[in-house]
Design a protein around this motif. Structure first.
Motif, mmCIF file in Angstrom:
data_model
loop_
_atom_site.group_PDB
_atom_site.id
_atom_site.type_symbol
_atom_site.label_atom_id
_atom_site.label_comp_id
_atom_site.label_asym_id
_atom_site.label_seq_id
_atom_site.Cartn_x
_atom_site.Cartn_y
_atom_site.Cartn_z
ATOM 1 N N ALA A 56 -51.633 21.794 -50.425
ATOM 2 C CA ALA A 56 -50.929 20.584 -50.840
ATOM 3 C C ALA A 56 -49.646 20.399 -50.035
ATOM 4 O O ALA A 56 -49.300 19.278 -49.640
ATOM 5 N N LEU A 116 -50.680 13.761 -54.950
ATOM 6 C CA LEU A 116 -51.554 14.857 -55.370
ATOM 7 C C LEU A 116 -52.801 14.327 -56.066
ATOM 8 O O LEU A 116 -53.897 14.872 -55.899
ATOM 9 N N PHE A 136 -55.875 16.999 -56.234
ATOM 10 C CA PHE A 136 -55.290 18.242 -56.747
ATOM 11 C C PHE A 136 -55.087 18.227 -58.257
ATOM 12 O O PHE A 136 -54.875 19.280 -58.855
#
Length: 340
Positions: free
Chosen positions: A132, A302, A307
């Motif tokens: 990330a 994200l 994620f």
């Protein structure tokens, strides 16, 4: 502030990332232990706990008596998976973020990243915050030239177990497998010098903070909803100690460097190269609209990159009351000290 109820926990836990944090300062000075000693409450670092206690709570925050000051990727991930945490503070500490390339490559600005092979690590962990971070770092760098991640080639690079931070990516850069690597922090400065890499993009030189939104910018302080519901006064007292630690750090730069070396494992040169002058004055927590919006930017990114299990409502996650109570408690203590 009322005394804790008879049902108060016998132990409070804290965890922080190996970066500049008010929690790390307070722990080093022994102030957290001192604050709760008279209540018979031990304060312990999760990093020092046995594996059966620590488990993966630094990432999941499933331990209800835990205060966490660390990267926002695991914090958002845990919340998106339904963990009942609350956001009670945010810090913004300029921690050097750069894109590295091989020496002599001629890559010197964000526009040069178009079409290049960018290292994107992957690690076999529950939440791959390293991946990330790299994606967000490259997103910020490319954005400076009006480009997106789609304008470059993202190359998966396996993390090297036990190889140190960015070891796999820097090895891939050295061997010509990729053209650029995102790194940040004190150990990154030292690692880059070991492999002779050069800086192509210095994200810290950009006035607009949005280009530097990443795992540690902004960095959240979170607590579990159960602790907040059952022991709000303990939460306020803990946060008051962090506020006091941030005030102390602002007046003791040399001591902050010493603590940072211990926290990061880096040398003097690495710490000096990673943190801008004056960083010791920026450890204070707040929940300002600006910081909440910067965190919301990270949450959107994200989510778009897969994620998060579900969206996180940033304003709904944030609870300003504990920090307000902590500030008032600290003011009361300081008035009493002057009056005494």
């Amino acid at each position: 502030m009322p005394s804790p109820s008879p049902s108060a926990p016998d132990t409070l836990w804290f965890t922080r990332c190996p970066v500049p944090t008010a929690t790390g300062i307070a722990a080093d000075q022994g102030w957290l232990a001192r604050e709760f000693a008279a209540d018979g409450i031990a304060v312990r670092s999760l990093q020092d706990a046995p594996p059966e206690v620590a488990a993966d709570h630094h990432y999941t925050h499933a331990l209800t008596g835990l205060f966490r000051e660390g990267g926002n990727v695991p914090a958002l991930w845990a919340r998106s998976h339904g963990e009942r945490t609350r956001l009670v503070g945010l810090t913004w500490i300029e921690e050097r973020q750069v894109v590295l390339v091989r020496a002599g490559s001629g890559i010197t600005d964000p526009g040069d990243l178009r079409g290049l092979r960018l290292a994107v690590p992957h690690h076999d962990i529950g939440i791959d915050f390293w991946r990330a971070m790299a994606l967000a770092g490259f997103r910020g760098a490319l954005g400076l030239a009006g480009l997106t991640l789609d304008d470059a080639e993202l190359v998966d690079v396996p993390g090297l177990p036990g190889g140190g931070q960015w070891a796999g990516e820097l090895a891939a850069l050295r061997d010509g497998v990729v053209d650029a690597v995102y790194v940040k922090g004190a150990l990154a400065v030292e690692a880059a010098r070991r492999v002779g890499a050069e800086v192509a993009v210095e994200l810290d030189a950009v006035p607009d903070r949005r280009a530097r939104v990443n795992n540690g910018t902004p960095r959240p302080v979170t607590v579990h909803q159960q602790l907040l519901d059952e022991q709000p006064e303990l939460v306020a007292r803990f946060l008051a100690v962090l506020l006091e630690a941030a005030d102390w750090a602002a007046e003791h730069p040399a001591e902050v460097v010493r603590i940072l070396r211990a926290e990061t494992g880096a040398g003097v040169e690495g710490v000096a190269g990673a943190y801008a002058p004056g960083s010791h004055r920026t450890l204070h927590l707040d929940l300002s609209a600006e910081r909440l919006e910067l965190l919301a930017q990270q949450e959107r990114f994200l989510g778009e990159r897969g994620f998060l299990a579900a969206p996180v409502d940033i304003p709904g996650w944030a609870d300003p009351e504990p920090l307000r109570a902590a500030r008032e408690l600290l003011r009361e203590r300081r008035r009493a000290a002057v009056g005494g």
